[in-house]
Design a protein around this motif. Structure first.
Motif, short mmCIF file in Angstrom:
data_model
loop_
_atom_site.label_atom_id
_atom_site.label_comp_id
_atom_site.label_asym_id
_atom_site.label_seq_id
_atom_site.Cartn_x
_atom_site.Cartn_y
_atom_site.Cartn_z
N ARG A 18 -52.29 8.35 31.16
CA ARG A 18 -51.98 9.70 30.69
C ARG A 18 -50.55 10.07 31.09
NH1 ARG A 18 -55.21 13.87 33.09
NH2 ARG A 18 -55.72 12.53 34.86
N PRO A 19 -49.93 11.00 30.38
CA PRO A 19 -48.58 11.43 30.76
C PRO A 19 -48.54 11.90 32.21
CG PRO A 19 -49.14 12.31 28.61
CD PRO A 19 -50.39 11.70 29.16
N VAL A 20 -47.46 11.57 32.90
CA VAL A 20 -47.34 11.91 34.32
C VAL A 20 -47.51 13.40 34.55
CG1 VAL A 20 -45.70 12.04 36.24
CG2 VAL A 20 -45.94 9.91 34.95
N GLU A 21 -46.84 14.21 33.75
CA GLU A 21 -46.88 15.66 33.97
C GLU A 21 -48.29 16.23 33.81
OE1 GLU A 21 -45.41 14.89 29.72
OE2 GLU A 21 -45.10 14.08 31.75
N THR A 310 -41.51 10.03 50.46
CA THR A 310 -40.83 8.74 50.54
C THR A 310 -41.76 7.73 51.19
OG1 THR A 310 -38.69 9.85 50.79
CG2 THR A 310 -38.79 7.51 51.37
N GLN A 311 -41.82 6.53 50.64
CA GLN A 311 -42.65 5.46 51.20
C GLN A 311 -41.75 4.36 51.73
OE1 GLN A 311 -45.34 3.63 48.42
NE2 GLN A 311 -46.42 2.47 49.98
N LEU A 312 -41.97 3.96 52.98
CA LEU A 312 -41.17 2.92 53.61
C LEU A 312 -41.89 1.59 53.56
CD1 LEU A 312 -39.93 4.74 56.86
CD2 LEU A 312 -39.03 4.89 54.52
N ALA A 345 -44.23 9.18 41.11
CA ALA A 345 -43.18 9.57 42.05
C ALA A 345 -41.79 9.32 41.47
CB ALA A 345 -43.35 8.80 43.36
N GLY A 346 -41.65 8.21 40.74
CA GLY A 346 -40.36 7.93 40.12
C GLY A 346 -40.02 8.94 39.04
N ALA A 347 -40.99 9.27 38.20
CA ALA A 347 -40.74 10.22 37.12
C ALA A 347 -40.43 11.61 37.65
CB ALA A 347 -41.96 10.27 36.19
N SER A 353 -33.69 9.71 48.15
CA SER A 353 -33.07 8.61 48.91
C SER A 353 -33.70 7.25 48.62
CB SER A 353 -33.19 8.89 50.41
OG SER A 353 -34.56 9.02 50.78
N ALA A 354 -34.69 7.20 47.72
CA ALA A 354 -35.44 5.96 47.51
C ALA A 354 -34.62 4.91 46.77
CB ALA A 354 -36.72 6.25 46.75
N ASP A 355 -34.95 3.64 47.02
CA ASP A 355 -34.35 2.54 46.28
C ASP A 355 -34.91 2.45 44.87
OD1 ASP A 355 -32.89 1.71 48.53
OD2 ASP A 355 -34.59 0.58 49.29
N ALA A 356 -36.22 2.64 44.76
CA ALA A 356 -36.90 2.57 43.48
C ALA A 356 -38.16 3.42 43.58
CB ALA A 356 -37.28 1.12 43.16
N ASP A 357 -38.51 4.14 42.52
CA ASP A 357 -39.60 5.11 42.51
C ASP A 357 -39.54 5.93 43.79
OD1 ASP A 357 -41.52 3.23 44.20
OD2 ASP A 357 -41.12 2.07 42.39
N ALA A 358 -40.53 5.82 44.69
CA ALA A 358 -40.48 6.59 45.94
C ALA A 358 -40.26 5.68 47.15
CB ALA A 358 -41.77 7.37 46.12
N ARG A 359 -39.95 4.43 46.92
CA ARG A 359 -39.93 3.46 48.02
C ARG A 359 -38.53 3.17 48.55
NH1 ARG A 359 -43.91 -0.89 45.14
NH2 ARG A 359 -43.02 0.11 43.29
#
Length: 495
Positions: A18-21, A310-312, A345-347, A353-359
């Motif tokens: 489904r759409p993210v929003e 943010t996910q590490l 999370a990316g959308a 500060s993430a490298d990609a999406d939330a990571r």
């Protein structure tokens, strides 16, 4: 194989989300309802009738994947359901929660996108329920023997169902107030709605399995009493001893384990709470740990309305394709994957500060700092190389009102005293030791699942439950017709 050229004529098409929003506003499953069936027959047709189906070996359950793919392509849903349930008690669970090592082992995946095995599996399972192909299967006669199963996760439920169908009287003991283990309180609703779990529990009750909730073995019922009451005991308590993070500032308030956080969100969905006391709403959230549990925290925090998340991940960002030198086909590769939570999370750009999406990849936590009241307000991290050595000059801080530790699990929980009360021996990894028949050092007591194997996938958990059921049945009756897909010391394929 319904169409010998299916894999040449059709490309891979997955169940659309489904759409993210839309989906972040609710807790419903992330996929578009009804959108799978129109595409699943064509996707099943891509199964290429390979000479040696490595998907069988990649899946510990030994699922008969080419067979039920062919049956789906031919519109024989009853036959597909029969073949699927022949090796898997709960395909609607695995079809939603398993990372699909079978697809990594698909022969087509050597040089093309793999068959959508996981999507076909869940389509069969859902169609089986809709069309009445999964009725209760009570035994024809009772054996006069009784078995206690401690724990109601996928291992415990699989063992209980197999032993009940074999004619034994089975009682499942669960310390929580509801059946399901981590599937109930650890898996967010948006990954698997609990109606799927309730449906199986209803089926098992109709077959004769008995359930005792809010019962802590060792406290509410003694280990000796349980052994005297039953002819065999199966320990399927999972690996719930979480790993901690020994850094400065760990004692600050606002730092919690993932499995303290996720159950509360699930209880909100169950209607037990109006709001979680650990809600991420309006907070800067940092998740330490790059695995599936961390992703579950991520999706939960987004739905709760976190200010940022943010996910590490301590590992470097993997590539989009498998490394053929270190992880050749058909082993399960470590590649960059975009879960539904990461897509959300990316959308929504939850982490600037993430490298990609939330990571943030290759990131190691150094310490926490707090405000004058003793509450965490920042996480300090450093970039690391492949050997986890800090990179000079890379230290920085992230704002953090809520820190969630998702660092995995090391074995069964020792705080409840169950291990000591049974007198069980533990191995070097903190897991319960057992012999080739799943038997522990205590006569009549067996161990299966993550408690003995260590943290693993849901397909391994179900396979363990089926295998320990066969071992117990054989011990109680002298022989067993129950399938035993794995041995206690089998491991996933590796290079």
């Amino acid at each position: 194989m319904a169409d010998p050229r299916g894999f040449l004529n059709s490309s891979r098409e997955e169940w659309p989300r489904r759409p993210v929003e839309d989906r972040v506003r609710d807790w419903d499953e992330v996929y578009v309802p009804g959108a799978l069936l129109p595409i699943v027959r064509t996707q099943a047709d891509r199964c290429m009738d390979c000479g040696i189906p490595f998907c069988h070996d990649a899946c510990p359950l030994g699922n008969l994947i080419p067979e039920w793919n062919d049956l789906v392509a031919c519109d024989d849903w009853r036959g597909a359901s029969d073949r699927l349930h022949a090796t898997n008690n709960f395909p609607e669970f695995t079809g939603r929660l398993c990372p699909a090592p079978c697809e990594a082992g698909c022969v087509l995946a050597i040089n093309q996108p793999a068959v959508t095995i996981k999507n076909v599996e869940v389509a069969i399972a859902d169609r089986a329920w809709a069309d009445g192909f999964a009725p209760p299967q009570p035994p024809d006669r009772l054996s006069g023997r009784s078995v206690a199963v401690i724990g109601s996760g996928p291992t415990g439920l699989a063992a209980a169902q197999q032993l009940t169908r074999a004619g034994h009287t089975v009682v499942v003991y669960e310390r929580d107030d509801r059946i399901g283990g981590l599937m109930r309180y650890g898996i967010p609703e948006f990954k698997m709605e609990k109606r799927h779990l309730e449906r199986r529990i209803t089926q098992m009750r109709a077959e004769g399995t008995k359930f005792r909730t809010s019962t802590a073995v060792g406290w509410d019922i003694g280990a000796g009493e349980l052994r005297a009451r039953h002819d065999a005991v199966v320990l399927a308590v999972g690996a719930t001893a979480w790993r901690d993070l020994a850094v400065d500032g760990r004692e600050l308030s606002g730092i919690h384990q993932a499995m303290e956080y996720l159950p509360l969100a699930n209880r909100v969905c169950e209607g037990d709470l109006e709001a979680s006391p650990l809600s991420a709403a309006g907070k800067d959230v940092v998740i330490v740990g790059g695995g599936d549990t961390g992703a579950d925290c991520l999706g939960t925090a987004v739905r709760e309305g976190a200010k940022s998340v943010t996910q590490l991940d301590i590992y470097a960002q993997p590539g989009a394709e498998r490394d053929e030198a270190s992880e050749p086909w058909p082993v399960y590769p470590k590649i960059y994957r975009l879960s539904a939570a990461h897509e959300e999370a990316g959308a929504l750009e939850t982490s600037p500060s993430a490298d990609a999406d939330a990571r943030l990849f290759a990131a190691s936590t150094l310490r926490f700092t707090g405000d004058p009241s003793g509450r965490v307000c920042a996480l300090h991290l450093v970039e690391v190389d492949a050997e986890r050595r800090p990179r000079p000059g890379s230290e920085r801080a992230l704002p953090a009102d809520l820190v969630l530790l998702a660092l995995g699990f090391s074995g069964p929980d020792r705080s409840d005293g169950l291990v000591e009360r049974f007198g069980l021996e533990l191995g070097p990894r903190g897991t319960i030791t057992r012999d080739a028949d799943f038997a522990t050092n205590v006569p009549g007591v067996y161990a299966a699942g993550d408690a003995a194997r260590g943290q693993s996938l849901i397909v391994w958990a179900i396979a363990e439950g089926r295998a320990v059921a066969a071992a117990v049945d054989r011990r109680l009756t002298g022989e067993s017709r129950l399938p035993a897909p794995i041995g206690p010391h089998d491991r996933p394929m590796t290079a």
